[in-house]
Design a protein around this motif. Sequence first.
Motif, PDB file in Angstrom:
ATOM      1  N   ALA A  13      15.116   3.812   5.351  1.00 53.17           N
ATOM      2  CA  ALA A  13      13.592   2.959   5.650  1.00 53.17           C
ATOM      3  C   ALA A  13      12.661   3.712   6.264  1.00 53.17           C
ATOM      4  O   ALA A  13      11.634   3.242   5.636  1.00 53.17           O
ATOM      5  CB  ALA A  13      14.236   2.121   6.822  1.00 53.17           C
ATOM      6  N   ALA A  14      12.824   5.002   6.836  1.00 52.35           N
ATOM      7  CA  ALA A  14      11.727   5.939   7.114  1.00 52.35           C
ATOM      8  C   ALA A  14      11.160   6.296   5.906  1.00 52.35           C
ATOM      9  O   ALA A  14       9.954   6.697   5.637  1.00 52.35           O
ATOM     10  CB  ALA A  14      12.240   6.888   8.335  1.00 52.35           C
ATOM     11  N   PHE A  15      12.099   6.916   4.788  1.00 56.11           N
ATOM     12  CA  PHE A  15      11.617   7.639   3.970  1.00 56.11           C
ATOM     13  C   PHE A  15      10.803   6.657   2.760  1.00 56.11           C
ATOM     14  O   PHE A  15       9.689   6.911   2.053  1.00 56.11           O
ATOM     15  CB  PHE A  15      12.830   7.928   2.946  1.00 56.11           C
ATOM     16  CG  PHE A  15      12.552   8.738   1.570  1.00 56.11           C
ATOM     17  CD1 PHE A  15      11.743   9.528   1.376  1.00 56.11           C
ATOM     18  CD2 PHE A  15      13.582   8.512   0.727  1.00 56.11           C
ATOM     19  CE1 PHE A  15      11.451  10.062   0.347  1.00 56.11           C
ATOM     20  CE2 PHE A  15      13.594   9.285  -0.521  1.00 56.11           C
ATOM     21  CZ  PHE A  15      12.211  10.109  -0.604  1.00 56.11           C
ATOM     22  N   GLU A  16      11.298   5.382   2.761  1.00 58.51           N
ATOM     23  CA  GLU A  16      10.657   4.370   2.065  1.00 58.51           C
ATOM     24  C   GLU A  16       9.099   4.284   2.806  1.00 58.51           C
ATOM     25  O   GLU A  16       8.165   3.888   1.972  1.00 58.51           O
ATOM     26  CB  GLU A  16      11.280   2.880   2.102  1.00 58.51           C
ATOM     27  CG  GLU A  16      12.579   3.012   1.454  1.00 58.51           C
ATOM     28  CD  GLU A  16      13.484   1.996   1.375  1.00 58.51           C
ATOM     29  OE1 GLU A  16      14.435   1.293   0.743  1.00 58.51           O
ATOM     30  OE2 GLU A  16      13.423   1.110   2.701  1.00 58.51           O
ATOM     31  N   ASP A  17       9.233   4.074   4.072  1.00 58.22           N
ATOM     32  CA  ASP A  17       7.912   3.960   4.566  1.00 58.22           C
ATOM     33  C   ASP A  17       7.055   5.173   4.400  1.00 58.22           C
ATOM     34  O   ASP A  17       5.751   4.929   4.158  1.00 58.22           O
ATOM     35  CB  ASP A  17       7.723   4.007   6.290  1.00 58.22           C
ATOM     36  CG  ASP A  17       8.678   2.689   6.645  1.00 58.22           C
ATOM     37  OD1 ASP A  17       8.644   1.514   5.986  1.00 58.22           O
ATOM     38  OD2 ASP A  17       9.144   2.574   7.867  1.00 58.22           O
ATOM     39  N   SER A  18       7.556   6.327   4.165  1.00 53.21           N
ATOM     40  CA  SER A  18       6.690   7.484   3.741  1.00 53.21           C
ATOM     41  C   SER A  18       6.066   7.276   2.406  1.00 53.21           C
ATOM     42  O   SER A  18       4.861   7.679   2.072  1.00 53.21           O
ATOM     43  CB  SER A  18       7.438   8.898   4.123  1.00 53.21           C
ATOM     44  OG  SER A  18       8.495   8.832   3.045  1.00 53.21           O
ATOM     45  N   ILE A  19       6.859   6.871   1.388  1.00 57.46           N
ATOM     46  CA  ILE A  19       6.360   6.706   0.207  1.00 57.46           C
ATOM     47  C   ILE A  19       5.377   5.448   0.031  1.00 57.46           C
ATOM     48  O   ILE A  19       4.279   5.743  -0.665  1.00 57.46           O
ATOM     49  CB  ILE A  19       7.584   6.409  -0.852  1.00 57.46           C
ATOM     50  CG1 ILE A  19       8.398   7.574  -1.050  1.00 57.46           C
ATOM     51  CG2 ILE A  19       7.063   5.772  -2.333  1.00 57.46           C
ATOM     52  CD1 ILE A  19       8.028   8.700  -1.706  1.00 57.46           C
ATOM     53  N   ARG A  20       5.475   4.372   0.738  1.00 57.68           N
ATOM     54  CA  ARG A  20       4.513   3.390   0.984  1.00 57.68           C
ATOM     55  C   ARG A  20       3.176   3.753   1.430  1.00 57.68           C
ATOM     56  O   ARG A  20       2.083   3.545   0.869  1.00 57.68           O
ATOM     57  CB  ARG A  20       4.955   2.173   1.636  1.00 57.68           C
ATOM     58  CG  ARG A  20       5.783   1.186   1.151  1.00 57.68           C
ATOM     59  CD  ARG A  20       6.219   0.017   2.021  1.00 57.68           C
ATOM     60  NE  ARG A  20       6.787   0.219   3.005  1.00 57.68           N
ATOM     61  CZ  ARG A  20       8.167  -0.118   3.284  1.00 57.68           C
ATOM     62  NH1 ARG A  20       9.113  -0.232   2.075  1.00 57.68           N
ATOM     63  NH2 ARG A  20       8.788   0.360   4.453  1.00 57.68           N
ATOM     64  N   ALA A  21       3.266   4.668   2.495  1.00 58.25           N
ATOM     65  CA  ALA A  21       1.974   5.142   3.118  1.00 58.25           C
ATOM     66  C   ALA A  21       1.294   6.069   2.081  1.00 58.25           C
ATOM     67  O   ALA A  21       0.103   6.285   2.129  1.00 58.25           O
ATOM     68  CB  ALA A  21       2.466   5.922   4.410  1.00 58.25           C
ATOM     69  N   TYR A  22       2.127   6.959   1.227  1.00 55.13           N
ATOM     70  CA  TYR A  22       1.248   7.915   0.620  1.00 55.13           C
ATOM     71  C   TYR A  22       0.850   7.593  -0.475  1.00 55.13           C
ATOM     72  O   TYR A  22      -0.198   7.935  -1.099  1.00 55.13           O
ATOM     73  CB  TYR A  22       2.578   8.938   0.276  1.00 55.13           C
ATOM     74  CG  TYR A  22       1.975  10.186  -0.789  1.00 55.13           C
ATOM     75  CD1 TYR A  22       1.128  11.223  -0.215  1.00 55.13           C
ATOM     76  CD2 TYR A  22       2.529  10.205  -1.948  1.00 55.13           C
ATOM     77  CE1 TYR A  22       0.840  12.090  -1.113  1.00 55.13           C
ATOM     78  CE2 TYR A  22       1.976  11.104  -3.126  1.00 55.13           C
ATOM     79  CZ  TYR A  22       1.219  12.082  -2.459  1.00 55.13           C
ATOM     80  OH  TYR A  22       0.719  13.215  -3.237  1.00 55.13           O
ATOM     81  N   THR A  55       8.412   1.240  -6.566  1.00 52.52           N
ATOM     82  CA  THR A  55       7.285   0.801  -5.953  1.00 52.52           C
ATOM     83  C   THR A  55       6.578  -0.518  -6.630  1.00 52.52           C
ATOM     84  O   THR A  55       6.860  -0.676  -8.075  1.00 52.52           O
ATOM     85  CB  THR A  55       6.392   1.914  -5.798  1.00 52.52           C
ATOM     86  OG1 THR A  55       6.014   2.566  -6.909  1.00 52.52           O
ATOM     87  CG2 THR A  55       6.895   2.881  -4.821  1.00 52.52           C
ATOM     88  N   THR A  56       6.381  -1.338  -5.896  1.00 56.21           N
ATOM     89  CA  THR A  56       5.701  -2.509  -6.314  1.00 56.21           C
ATOM     90  C   THR A  56       4.834  -3.223  -5.245  1.00 56.21           C
ATOM     91  O   THR A  56       4.932  -3.096  -4.034  1.00 56.21           O
ATOM     92  CB  THR A  56       6.720  -3.735  -6.893  1.00 56.21           C
ATOM     93  OG1 THR A  56       6.117  -4.569  -7.431  1.00 56.21           O
ATOM     94  CG2 THR A  56       7.532  -4.362  -5.650  1.00 56.21           C
ATOM     95  N   ASP A  57       3.690  -4.059  -5.701  1.00 52.89           N
ATOM     96  CA  ASP A  57       3.106  -4.778  -5.135  1.00 52.89           C
ATOM     97  C   ASP A  57       3.495  -6.335  -5.002  1.00 52.89           C
ATOM     98  O   ASP A  57       3.069  -7.134  -4.260  1.00 52.89           O
ATOM     99  CB  ASP A  57       1.357  -4.699  -5.283  1.00 52.89           C
ATOM    100  CG  ASP A  57       0.999  -3.420  -5.039  1.00 52.89           C
ATOM    101  OD1 ASP A  57       1.555  -2.662  -3.878  1.00 52.89           O
ATOM    102  OD2 ASP A  57      -0.059  -2.984  -5.379  1.00 52.89           O
ATOM    103  N   ASP A  58       4.396  -6.665  -5.669  1.00 60.16           N
ATOM    104  CA  ASP A  58       4.804  -7.884  -6.020  1.00 60.16           C
ATOM    105  C   ASP A  58       6.045  -8.440  -5.061  1.00 60.16           C
ATOM    106  O   ASP A  58       7.001  -7.864  -4.941  1.00 60.16           O
ATOM    107  CB  ASP A  58       5.513  -8.215  -7.514  1.00 60.16           C
ATOM    108  CG  ASP A  58       5.780  -9.579  -7.893  1.00 60.16           C
ATOM    109  OD1 ASP A  58       6.291 -10.331  -7.025  1.00 60.16           O
ATOM    110  OD2 ASP A  58       5.646  -9.921  -8.922  1.00 60.16           O
TER     111      ASP A  58
END
Length: 370
Positions: A32-41, A190-193
Amino acid sequence: MRLNVPLTGAPEVDAVREVIESGYLTQGAKTAAFEDSIRAYTSARHAAAVSSATTGLHLALVALGVQPGDEVVIPGFSFPATANAVIQQGAIPVFVDIDAATFNLDPALLEAAITDRTRAIMPVHAFGLCADMDAITAVAERRGLPVLEDAACALGGTYDGRHAGTLGTAGVYSFHPRKIITTAEGGMITTDDDTLAARISVLRAHGAVRGELFMEFVDAGFNYRLSDVHSAIGLAQMTRIDEIVSGRRRAAAALTSRVAGIAGVQAPTEPAGTAHTFQSYVVRLDDDIDRDEVIRRMRTRDVETTLGTYGMHLQPYFRERFAIPDAALPETTRAHHQALTLPLYPQLTDDDLDTVAEALRLSVWESPRR
């Protein structure tokens, strides 16, 4: 000299040790933290870690509603995983030729490849250079089609200031050791949908939805999860992604200055408005140069090289199944035979780059002309 060496060290070792000592190894808090880091980046709204980019592409195609017998348009020049993900869904890959300068799908040929069975367009950002996404998405919007970016090589690359993997309906990154960052094996969608992200989340983990006490299985999903062991490596890698990307770009610029004067060798291009990750540094040799002989001669000088990537229609499975003539994909065919990948990674010194360039110069000079 190896083709690529991941930039890893004590932070990755410590991260893995922490997970192992915790006793919780599967997908959990680290993922979950790794996913957060990709979202933030990347500024993507959603990010879902998966076991590889290949499973990520397949999962995204399923979530997008691609069915057996549907068609998905892809470039002809890519690692076969691009087409394999389509075939695994029972769909049909439709190969489009590439632009000679960028190795990316030629958008001028895209419209003609679309039929009433087309359900998605899947451009590949070749070697970390974004495809011409404005032109591709214009066609997609006109035809009402989703765009799934194969951004396996392109984490950290940008197009008009926007991150690769966030330019279409969804994008997929790879974390194989030859990619920009590594988790040993792994990928990320990744997606914005919001609706698509929710479906990906369910399908990724056996089609399950977790209730108060136990799971309910609402779909026939997959086990495409990424473990916390892999994700811990990814988190450590993300703390140095700017160093990695800038290091690759620095090394690429230095290598370009060294190979630019070698007769018969065309250095990589970077169109205005794009930022190349140089996941691979791929040159094109003139048609009269025997690329395979250059690879052999580079090997005798202890410099590892390989082809750029694959003209998929030239591989036995695809040739036997689809029987696409070389003339239908002329630039793909040419790139398959004449593209050459040279060593490139941030750890290379100026002396190393001198060695690569000199080995290339001598190997090209010695190779017999066709």
